[in-house]
Write a protein that holds these residues in place. Structure first.
Motif, PDB file in Angstrom:
ATOM      1  N   THR A 158      42.258  54.645  22.253  1.00 40.01           N
ATOM      2  CA  THR A 158      43.504  55.108  22.745  1.00 40.01           C
ATOM      3  C   THR A 158      43.394  56.859  22.883  1.00 40.01           C
ATOM      4  N   GLU A 159      42.422  57.171  22.695  1.00 44.73           N
ATOM      5  CA  GLU A 159      42.220  58.518  22.700  1.00 44.73           C
ATOM      6  C   GLU A 159      41.217  58.807  23.764  1.00 44.73           C
ATOM      7  N   ARG A 160      41.131  60.065  24.185  1.00 42.26           N
ATOM      8  CA  ARG A 160      40.029  60.493  25.312  1.00 42.26           C
ATOM      9  C   ARG A 160      38.807  60.567  24.805  1.00 42.26           C
ATOM     10  N   GLN A 161      37.722  60.166  25.538  1.00 36.04           N
ATOM     11  CA  GLN A 161      36.384  60.203  25.170  1.00 36.04           C
ATOM     12  C   GLN A 161      35.379  60.641  26.274  1.00 36.04           C
ATOM     13  N   ARG A 162      34.124  60.843  25.749  1.00 30.95           N
ATOM     14  CA  ARG A 162      33.080  61.135  26.427  1.00 30.95           C
ATOM     15  C   ARG A 162      32.532  60.182  27.668  1.00 30.95           C
ATOM     16  N   LEU A 163      32.532  60.458  28.751  1.00 30.75           N
ATOM     17  CA  LEU A 163      32.079  59.307  29.783  1.00 30.75           C
ATOM     18  C   LEU A 163      30.496  59.164  29.555  1.00 30.75           C
TER      19      LEU A 163
ATOM     20  N   PHE B 291      34.308  47.188  45.785  1.00 31.78           N
ATOM     21  CA  PHE B 291      34.045  47.997  44.841  1.00 31.78           C
ATOM     22  C   PHE B 291      35.484  47.646  43.805  1.00 31.78           C
ATOM     23  N   THR B 292      35.129  46.859  42.869  1.00 28.40           N
ATOM     24  CA  THR B 292      36.186  46.579  41.881  1.00 28.40           C
ATOM     25  C   THR B 292      36.575  47.616  40.991  1.00 28.40           C
ATOM     26  N   ASP B 293      35.758  48.418  40.360  1.00 30.81           N
ATOM     27  CA  ASP B 293      36.061  49.193  39.349  1.00 30.81           C
ATOM     28  C   ASP B 293      35.103  50.218  39.386  1.00 30.81           C
ATOM     29  N   THR B 294      35.247  51.688  39.378  1.00 35.86           N
ATOM     30  CA  THR B 294      34.316  52.523  38.963  1.00 35.86           C
ATOM     31  C   THR B 294      34.744  53.544  37.854  1.00 35.86           C
ATOM     32  N   TYR B 295      35.678  53.237  37.217  1.00 40.08           N
ATOM     33  CA  TYR B 295      36.310  54.125  36.153  1.00 40.08           C
ATOM     34  C   TYR B 295      35.095  54.346  34.991  1.00 40.08           C
ATOM     35  N   GLY B 296      34.400  53.368  34.524  1.00 42.30           N
ATOM     36  CA  GLY B 296      33.133  53.571  34.008  1.00 42.30           C
ATOM     37  C   GLY B 296      33.485  53.314  32.519  1.00 42.30           C
ATOM     38  N   ILE B 297      32.173  53.738  31.720  1.00 46.58           N
ATOM     39  CA  ILE B 297      32.443  53.082  30.276  1.00 46.58           C
ATOM     40  C   ILE B 297      32.294  54.535  29.557  1.00 46.58           C
ATOM     41  N   TYR B 298      33.035  54.636  28.184  1.00 55.03           N
ATOM     42  CA  TYR B 298      33.134  55.717  27.557  1.00 55.03           C
ATOM     43  C   TYR B 298      32.791  55.698  26.282  1.00 55.03           C
ATOM     44  N   SER B 299      32.319  56.482  25.545  1.00 58.25           N
ATOM     45  CA  SER B 299      31.369  56.494  24.362  1.00 58.25           C
ATOM     46  C   SER B 299      32.039  55.697  23.157  1.00 58.25           C
ATOM     47  N   LYS B 300      33.305  55.903  22.675  1.00 61.73           N
ATOM     48  CA  LYS B 300      33.726  55.228  21.649  1.00 61.73           C
ATOM     49  C   LYS B 300      34.114  53.939  21.853  1.00 61.73           C
ATOM     50  N   GLU B 301      34.850  53.646  23.116  1.00 64.63           N
ATOM     51  CA  GLU B 301      34.891  52.265  23.587  1.00 64.63           C
ATOM     52  C   GLU B 301      33.797  51.453  23.509  1.00 64.63           C
ATOM     53  N   TRP B 302      32.661  51.940  23.960  1.00 61.95           N
ATOM     54  CA  TRP B 302      31.378  51.168  24.004  1.00 61.95           C
ATOM     55  C   TRP B 302      30.851  50.895  22.608  1.00 61.95           C
ATOM     56  N   TYR B 303      30.543  52.058  21.815  1.00 61.67           N
ATOM     57  CA  TYR B 303      29.964  52.014  20.362  1.00 61.67           C
ATOM     58  C   TYR B 303      30.713  51.332  19.735  1.00 61.67           C
ATOM     59  N   LEU B 304      32.260  51.584  19.663  1.00 63.21           N
ATOM     60  CA  LEU B 304      32.994  50.547  18.706  1.00 63.21           C
ATOM     61  C   LEU B 304      33.661  49.277  19.205  1.00 63.21           C
ATOM     62  N   ALA B 305      33.291  48.829  20.531  1.00 65.19           N
ATOM     63  CA  ALA B 305      33.506  47.721  21.054  1.00 65.19           C
ATOM     64  C   ALA B 305      35.018  47.270  21.197  1.00 65.19           C
ATOM     65  N   LYS B 306      35.895  48.085  21.428  1.00 70.20           N
ATOM     66  CA  LYS B 306      37.329  47.988  21.176  1.00 70.20           C
ATOM     67  C   LYS B 306      38.124  48.953  22.028  1.00 70.20           C
TER      68      LYS B 306
END
Length: 392
Positions: free
Chosen positions: A130-135, A112-127
């Motif tokens: 630095t702020e908290r987001q929806r999982l 298990f290398t990483d379970t932190y996950g993908i978050y909304s703005k991180e994914w949709y803005l592709a970068k």
């Protein structure tokens, strides 16, 4: 007959060396080792959070079948990015109980290398945001935990890393993990930052500064490098280099017995994310972090119940089960897969990094992660062969 000058021969040897290294890799025999890799934090197809593992597997010709080598963008369970902001979810939570049991039979080990996950703005803005987001997707699931228990009961090797059972894993699943493997998260995670100056370091998390200010009369007095600690209740603790720390980055220290066993150095700087973990005596501490605080820094740590030394690698490799926990994001390194096609490339590793830069992470891959994983896989593979012989 005219002799060819030694300098000319040397020139052609150097020029042709990469070709020979590739050809040796090409003819090197494959070794089948079926690994269930779980990575829920794959923002790009490069799969950086498990790319280091895939590099080691490919370079050493470990294959998932008799013929197929591991591919970084294909051979794992978790989040799969696609074009046009679409994605596929192929985690173990979508596997039936029957197929989960079959997977635990077929797989020889789990990582298990990483379970932190993908978050909304991180994914949709592709970068990096630095702020908290929806999982969108992440956290250790009940099915993940069931699979780990099945692997444990079948005495197969389990390797897990930083954040496997921390946020955003549900509390009940996290407790199950802690009880199963006899380790406990203190609630603290930390990371080195090369600058706490908000004007200079645009990668500094906005939420980190915001939460610290909210807890400290709207003050953020930090400009140097140092270590930031974050608690699960959002409390922030910052230690600056020279002001609070004698060493700029955390160091991983290993006793001679264990560094001989795992082929790792006595001291290794580690400038990325780590967690503060406690373990029972049923596990062994292979390596530990040393923060090297000065008197002021030691007072800050003590006030917040953060130890100055704590586990970096935890191991239980016994007859009843085989388990390793890396208390850091060890498989996440900025390493290119291209180098994995050259046998013996590690002899030239010092050409690929500048160890004088505190924030660089490539040296950790070459000097610590790569030899450690190679040693673990080699030992485990030999154990599997011995087990099969004893069953005949």
């Amino acid at each position: 007959m005219r002799r060819v000058p030694i300098n000319t021969l040397l020139f052609y040897f150097v020029i042709g060396l990469p070709l020979w290294m590739f050809l040796i890799w090409l003819v090197w025999p494959k070794t089948k080792l079926t690994i269930a890799i779980v990575d829920k934090t794959v923002l790009f197809k490069t799969g950086q959070e498990h790319a280091s593992l895939t590099w080691v597997l490919r370079n050493n010709k470990y294959s998932k079948t008799r013929s197929d080598l591991y591919k970084v963008g294909r051979d794992y369970f978790g989040f799969f990015p696609n074009k046009n902001k679409k994605f596929d979810l192929k985690g173990l939570e979508y596997v039936s109980k029957e197929n989960l049991e079959k997977l635990s039979d077929d797989a020889e080990m789990a990582y298990f290398t990483d379970t932190y996950g993908i978050y909304s703005k991180e994914w949709y803005l592709a970068k990096n945001i630095t702020e908290r987001q929806r999982l969108l997707y992440g956290g250790l699931s009940a099915n993940d935990m069931l699979f780990l228990k099945q692997m444990k009961n079948k005495k197969k090797l389990i390797i897990t890393e930083f954040n496997t059972f921390a946020t955003p894993t549900p509390a009940n699943v996290a407790r199950d993990f802690e009880q199963t493997f006899k380790i406990k998260w203190t609630g603290w995670v930390g990371k080195y930052f090369d600058s706490f100056d908000t004007l200079r370091n645009k990668e500094l998390p906005y939420w980190l500064v915001k939460n610290y200010k909210a807890q400290n009369n709207n003050q953020w007095p930090f400009k140097k490098s140092g270590i930031a600690f974050v608690n699960k209740d959002d409390k922030i603790v910052v230690l600056e280099y020279l002001t609070d720390l004698n060493a700029e980055v955390p160091y991983i220290l290993t006793t001679k017995k264990n560094r001989d066993k795992y082929s790792i150095p006595k001291s290794m700087k580690y400038p990325f994310w780590f967690d503060v973990i406690r373990t029972s005596r049923s596990n062994k501490i292979i390596s530990f972090y040393d923060l090297q605080p000065n008197e002021k820094g030691a007072e800050i740590l003590a006030k917040n119940n953060i130890p100055r030394q704590f586990p970096a690698i935890i191991e239980h490799y016994e007859a009843d089960y085989k388990f390793l926990y890396f208390c850091g994001d060890y498989a996440d390194n900025p390493i290119s897969q291209g180098g994995s096609y050259f046998k013996g490339i590690s002899y030239f590793r010092k050409l690929f990094y500048n160890n004088d830069v505190a924030a660089e992470r490539v040296s950790f891959f070459w000097e610590f992660y790569r030899p450690m994983i190679e040693t673990i896989l080699k030992r485990y593979r030999e154990d599997l062969i011995e087990e099969k012989k004893s069953q005949k």
